[in-house]
Motif scaffolding. Structure first.
Motif, PDB file in Angstrom:
ATOM      1  N   ARG A   1      20.320   9.012   1.733  1.00 35.82           N
ATOM      2  CA  ARG A   1      20.719   9.987   2.747  1.00 35.82           C
ATOM      3  C   ARG A   1      21.168   9.314   4.038  1.00 35.82           C
ATOM      4  O   ARG A   1      22.258   9.543   4.537  1.00 35.82           O
ATOM      5  CB  ARG A   1      19.513  10.867   3.087  1.00 35.82           C
ATOM      6  CG  ARG A   1      19.586  12.261   2.533  1.00 35.82           C
ATOM      7  CD  ARG A   1      18.608  13.207   3.211  1.00 35.82           C
ATOM      8  NE  ARG A   1      17.380  12.637   3.707  1.00 35.82           N
ATOM      9  CZ  ARG A   1      16.235  12.571   3.014  1.00 35.82           C
ATOM     10  NH1 ARG A   1      16.192  13.009   1.777  1.00 35.82           N
ATOM     11  NH2 ARG A   1      15.146  12.069   3.552  1.00 35.82           N
ATOM     12  N   ALA A   2      20.288   8.437   4.541  1.00 33.53           N
ATOM     13  CA  ALA A   2      20.531   7.870   5.868  1.00 33.53           C
ATOM     14  C   ALA A   2      21.586   6.776   5.828  1.00 33.53           C
ATOM     15  O   ALA A   2      22.243   6.505   6.815  1.00 33.53           O
ATOM     16  CB  ALA A   2      19.226   7.323   6.414  1.00 33.53           C
ATOM     17  N   GLY A   3      21.705   6.145   4.661  1.00 32.40           N
ATOM     18  CA  GLY A   3      22.641   5.030   4.575  1.00 32.40           C
ATOM     19  C   GLY A   3      22.156   3.824   5.376  1.00 32.40           C
ATOM     20  O   GLY A   3      22.841   2.831   5.507  1.00 32.40           O
ATOM     21  N   GLY A   4      20.957   3.909   5.933  1.00 36.31           N
ATOM     22  CA  GLY A   4      20.393   2.758   6.666  1.00 36.31           C
ATOM     23  C   GLY A   4      19.157   2.265   5.944  1.00 36.31           C
ATOM     24  O   GLY A   4      18.768   2.835   4.924  1.00 36.31           O
TER      25      GLY A   4
ATOM     26  N   GLN B   1       0.805  -1.237   0.000  1.00 34.20           N
ATOM     27  CA  GLN B   1       0.000   0.000   0.000  1.00 34.20           C
ATOM     28  C   GLN B   1       0.828   1.273   0.000  1.00 34.20           C
ATOM     29  O   GLN B   1       0.272   2.379   0.051  1.00 34.20           O
ATOM     30  CB  GLN B   1      -0.944   0.017   1.219  1.00 34.20           C
ATOM     31  CG  GLN B   1      -1.850  -1.185   1.328  1.00 34.20           C
ATOM     32  CD  GLN B   1      -2.614  -1.488   0.043  1.00 34.20           C
ATOM     33  OE1 GLN B   1      -2.790  -0.613  -0.826  1.00 34.20           O
ATOM     34  NE2 GLN B   1      -3.051  -2.715  -0.122  1.00 34.20           N
ATOM     35  N   THR B   2       2.167   1.169  -0.043  1.00 33.52           N
ATOM     36  CA  THR B   2       2.963   2.396   0.099  1.00 33.52           C
ATOM     37  C   THR B   2       3.923   2.639  -1.063  1.00 33.52           C
ATOM     38  O   THR B   2       4.805   3.485  -0.961  1.00 33.52           O
ATOM     39  CB  THR B   2       3.792   2.366   1.414  1.00 33.52           C
ATOM     40  OG1 THR B   2       4.563   1.171   1.426  1.00 33.52           O
ATOM     41  CG2 THR B   2       2.913   2.414   2.632  1.00 33.52           C
ATOM     42  N   TYR B   3       3.740   1.939  -2.184  1.00 36.38           N
ATOM     43  CA  TYR B   3       4.791   2.081  -3.207  1.00 36.38           C
ATOM     44  C   TYR B   3       4.752   3.413  -3.950  1.00 36.38           C
ATOM     45  O   TYR B   3       5.685   3.765  -4.642  1.00 36.38           O
ATOM     46  CB  TYR B   3       4.856   0.865  -4.134  1.00 36.38           C
ATOM     47  CG  TYR B   3       3.650   0.549  -4.963  1.00 36.38           C
ATOM     48  CD1 TYR B   3       3.332   1.313  -6.068  1.00 36.38           C
ATOM     49  CD2 TYR B   3       2.869  -0.558  -4.671  1.00 36.38           C
ATOM     50  CE1 TYR B   3       2.235   0.980  -6.846  1.00 36.38           C
ATOM     51  CE2 TYR B   3       1.776  -0.890  -5.439  1.00 36.38           C
ATOM     52  CZ  TYR B   3       1.458  -0.113  -6.530  1.00 36.38           C
ATOM     53  OH  TYR B   3       0.383  -0.435  -7.300  1.00 36.38           O
ATOM     54  N   HIS B   4       3.670   4.183  -3.741  1.00 36.68           N
ATOM     55  CA  HIS B   4       3.675   5.538  -4.306  1.00 36.68           C
ATOM     56  C   HIS B   4       4.733   6.396  -3.624  1.00 36.68           C
ATOM     57  O   HIS B   4       5.114   7.447  -4.123  1.00 36.68           O
ATOM     58  CB  HIS B   4       2.291   6.188  -4.167  1.00 36.68           C
ATOM     59  CG  HIS B   4       1.776   6.246  -2.753  1.00 36.68           C
ATOM     60  ND1 HIS B   4       1.537   5.122  -2.009  1.00 36.68           N
ATOM     61  CD2 HIS B   4       1.471   7.299  -1.949  1.00 36.68           C
ATOM     62  CE1 HIS B   4       1.088   5.475  -0.796  1.00 36.68           C
ATOM     63  NE2 HIS B   4       1.043   6.796  -0.747  1.00 36.68           N
ATOM     64  N   ARG B   5       5.213   5.959  -2.440  1.00 40.67           N
ATOM     65  CA  ARG B   5       6.230   6.740  -1.714  1.00 40.67           C
ATOM     66  C   ARG B   5       7.658   6.301  -2.058  1.00 40.67           C
ATOM     67  O   ARG B   5       8.613   6.720  -1.399  1.00 40.67           O
ATOM     68  CB  ARG B   5       6.037   6.559  -0.210  1.00 40.67           C
ATOM     69  CG  ARG B   5       4.690   7.036   0.312  1.00 40.67           C
ATOM     70  CD  ARG B   5       4.648   6.729   1.814  1.00 40.67           C
ATOM     71  NE  ARG B   5       3.394   7.090   2.426  1.00 40.67           N
ATOM     72  CZ  ARG B   5       3.018   6.640   3.639  1.00 40.67           C
ATOM     73  NH1 ARG B   5       3.807   5.852   4.330  1.00 40.67           N
ATOM     74  NH2 ARG B   5       1.871   7.001   4.159  1.00 40.67           N
ATOM     75  N   LEU B   6       7.806   5.435  -3.060  1.00 44.24           N
ATOM     76  CA  LEU B   6       9.137   4.903  -3.386  1.00 44.24           C
ATOM     77  C   LEU B   6      10.207   5.979  -3.639  1.00 44.24           C
ATOM     78  O   LEU B   6      11.332   5.844  -3.144  1.00 44.24           O
ATOM     79  CB  LEU B   6       9.044   3.977  -4.603  1.00 44.24           C
ATOM     80  CG  LEU B   6       9.112   2.480  -4.313  1.00 44.24           C
ATOM     81  CD1 LEU B   6       8.824   1.686  -5.574  1.00 44.24           C
ATOM     82  CD2 LEU B   6      10.458   2.063  -3.741  1.00 44.24           C
ATOM     83  N   PRO B   7       9.875   7.061  -4.383  1.00 40.55           N
ATOM     84  CA  PRO B   7      10.936   8.061  -4.608  1.00 40.55           C
ATOM     85  C   PRO B   7      11.495   8.622  -3.296  1.00 40.55           C
ATOM     86  O   PRO B   7      12.709   8.740  -3.140  1.00 40.55           O
ATOM     87  CB  PRO B   7      10.221   9.154  -5.418  1.00 40.55           C
ATOM     88  CG  PRO B   7       9.115   8.424  -6.114  1.00 40.55           C
ATOM     89  CD  PRO B   7       8.665   7.361  -5.147  1.00 40.55           C
ATOM     90  N   GLU B   8      10.589   8.897  -2.338  1.00 35.71           N
ATOM     91  CA  GLU B   8      11.049   9.386  -1.018  1.00 35.71           C
ATOM     92  C   GLU B   8      11.938   8.343  -0.348  1.00 35.71           C
ATOM     93  O   GLU B   8      12.946   8.671   0.267  1.00 35.71           O
ATOM     94  CB  GLU B   8       9.850   9.502  -0.080  1.00 35.71           C
ATOM     95  CG  GLU B   8       9.164  10.821   0.014  1.00 35.71           C
ATOM     96  CD  GLU B   8       7.804  10.571   0.680  1.00 35.71           C
ATOM     97  OE1 GLU B   8       6.817  10.630  -0.080  1.00 35.71           O
ATOM     98  OE2 GLU B   8       7.750  10.281   1.900  1.00 35.71           O
ATOM     99  N   MET B   9      11.513   7.077  -0.446  1.00 37.63           N
ATOM    100  CA  MET B   9      12.267   6.010   0.235  1.00 37.63           C
ATOM    101  C   MET B   9      13.662   5.883  -0.362  1.00 37.63           C
ATOM    102  O   MET B   9      14.635   5.687   0.357  1.00 37.63           O
ATOM    103  CB  MET B   9      11.543   4.665   0.096  1.00 37.63           C
ATOM    104  CG  MET B   9      10.212   4.614   0.800  1.00 37.63           C
ATOM    105  SD  MET B   9       9.492   2.958   0.608  1.00 37.63           S
ATOM    106  CE  MET B   9       7.754   3.343   0.629  1.00 37.63           C
TER     107      MET B   9
END
Ligand code: SAM
Ligand code: SF4
Length: 441
Positions: A120-123, A106-114
């Motif tokens: 950024r975080a390297g984690g 349900q969250t793959y629309h947020r992939l660019p942010e991820m």
């Protein structure tokens, strides 16, 4: 496109659709299709949790990706998406700490942010929420890939069959609004799509804007350029009279219906919480065939559900014969953690499951063979959507979903053509073109 994305899809057509949409979401970031994980900058495993084997495959594939990532000095983003990610997010990160992103369906629309966050975080980034905002509102326009396309109209399930993980991994039933669905269908038609398969875990439970699924099919049928409509997967309980009537009234709706019954014994159907018995199913088949006499039926079966006896299994074989299914997907029951059936007594021996599955598959293969033999000499419309093994050969689907091989038709790729069935093989048919101009299904 400056970067390459390799998506490996496991499981159902919903996952095939989601994989294509994930690629659409990542295209603005410069990701184009990659051929192999070795040549990719990012790999997504879009996973399936429906049976134990399906989940295990993900962990063995991750072992392989770990090595590829090491060979590239870490220059590979690895994401695990889909239902295993939803169900086992933390466990994936524990067992495979080299994974960068874990995201639910349900969250793959947020992939660019991820992707940005992982860089950024390297984690690792974990996002297995069920967000309030439906992902469909944030996806870019679907890009067609050939003349046949999937279109997701409904997701999730409230039926809670006792063996199934879908209500937990995909969440409750959600129907996309009709205007969004019809807009997507029109855009696909503008890109040359002639066949649309409407998708949902319980697709005929669709009730967007208070309308019925039969109504939706009639609206899609009005779209110029769309010549064929299919839908999957439907539940017997949601097969209402309007949808049954549509099978007789909408000529673009193909005469092939996948209507899973799972078992033929009333005792098993009740233990599975299927909410219908065998007579209800027979009644549906009778009404459907009255509406569309040439309708071919397909189904899913589970053998070896806890407590299944030889007599219960004999009821399944009897139902298969009586309905005359032409195709089925049969599975051995696989215990899934967290489902009610996993804790039921009288789990069936693996050897018994194997034997029952083999017997059921033999019977079904017989029925498929008989149906295919009856197609010899018939004229059928076929959408030529795949390149065959031999030069100039194309493969398409008949109205009844049989693969049809046609020689010397490279110039007709992507077209809906009329063929006469000239040969029958165990898993496919061969056809000769009779009309090469576009025709109606
Ligand atoms: N909603 C559809 C229906 O009601 O039949 C089915 C969707 S499910 C993703 C696809 C198929 O996987 C089911 O029809 C069932 O036959 C099979 N399946 C689901 N859970 C299973 C399990 N625990 N073991 C074996 N097969 C299973
Ligand atoms: Fe799973 Fe289908 Fe039953 Fe829903 S209706 S719980 S998706 S098998």
């Amino acid at each position: 496109m400056t970067k390459k994305l390799f998506v490996k899809t496991y499981g159902c057509q919903m996952n095939v659709y989601d994989s294509a949409r994930m690629a659409d979401v990542l295209a603005p970031l410069g990701y184009g299709p990659g051929e192999t994980p070795e040549d990719a900058d990012m790999v997504i495993l879009n996973t399936c949790h429906i049976r134990e084997k399906a989940s295990e495959k993900v962990f063995s594939e991750l072992g392989r990706l770990r090595q590829i990532k090491a060979d590239k000095d870490g220059g590979l983003i690895i994401a695990v998406a889909g239902c295993v990610a939803q169900a086992e997010g933390e466990e994936i990160l524990r067992r495979a700490p080299f994974v960068d992103i874990v995201l639910g369906p349900q969250t793959y629309h947020r992939l660019p942010e991820m992707v940005a966050q992982a860089a950024r975080a390297g984690g690792a980034v974990l996002d297995t929420e069920f967000p309030i905002e439906p992902k469909f509102d944030f996806l870019p326009d679907a890009r067609a890939d050939g003349p046949a396309a999937f279109l997701s109209v409904q997701e999730g399930c409230d039926k809670f069959c006792t063996f199934c993980v879908v209500p937990y991994t995909r969440g409750g039933e959600y129907s996309r609004p009709a205007p969004a669905i019809l807009a997507e269908a029109r855009k696909l038609a503008d890109q040359g799509v002639v066949e649309i398969t409407l998708l949902g875990q319980n697709v005929n439970g669709w009730h967007g804007d208070g309308k019925s699924f039969g109504w939706l099919i009639r609206q899609v049928a009005k779209i110029d350029g769309i010549e064929r409509i299919r839908f999957t997967t439907s539940h017997p309980r949601d097969m209402d009279d309007d949808l049954i009537a549509a099978h007789g009234e909408v000529s673009k709706l193909m005469p092939f219906l996948h209507l899973p019954v799972q078992a033929g014994s009333n005792r098993m159907l009740e233990a599975m919480n299927r909410r219908h018995d065998r007579d209800f199913y027979f009644g549906l088949v009778e009404k459907l065939r009255a509406a569309r006499p040439d309708l071919a039926l397909s189904s899913d079966f589970i053998v070896g559900f806890p407590g299944e006896t030889d007599a219960d299994f004999a009821d399944t074989l009897d139902l298969v014969r009586q309905v005359g299914f032409v195709q089925t997907y049969s599975f051995k029951y696989s215990s899934r953690p967290g489902t009610p059936a996993a804790g039921m007594p009288h789990q069936v021996d693996e050897a018994v499951k194997e034997a029952r599955l083999a017997e059921l598959m033999d019977l079904l293969q017989d029925q498929t063979n008989r149906f295919n033999a009856h197609c010899l000499g018939l004229e059928m419309a076929v959408v030529l959507d795949r390149v065959g093994k031999h030069p100039g050969q194309m493969i398409g689907r008949s109205p009844y979903m049989q693969p049809v091989h046609v020689d010397n038709v490279a110039h007709l790729a992507g077209k809906l053509v009329n063929v006469r069935i000239s040969e029958i093989h165990p898993r496919s048919l061969r056809g000769e073109v009779i009309h090469s101009e576009r025709i109606r299904a």
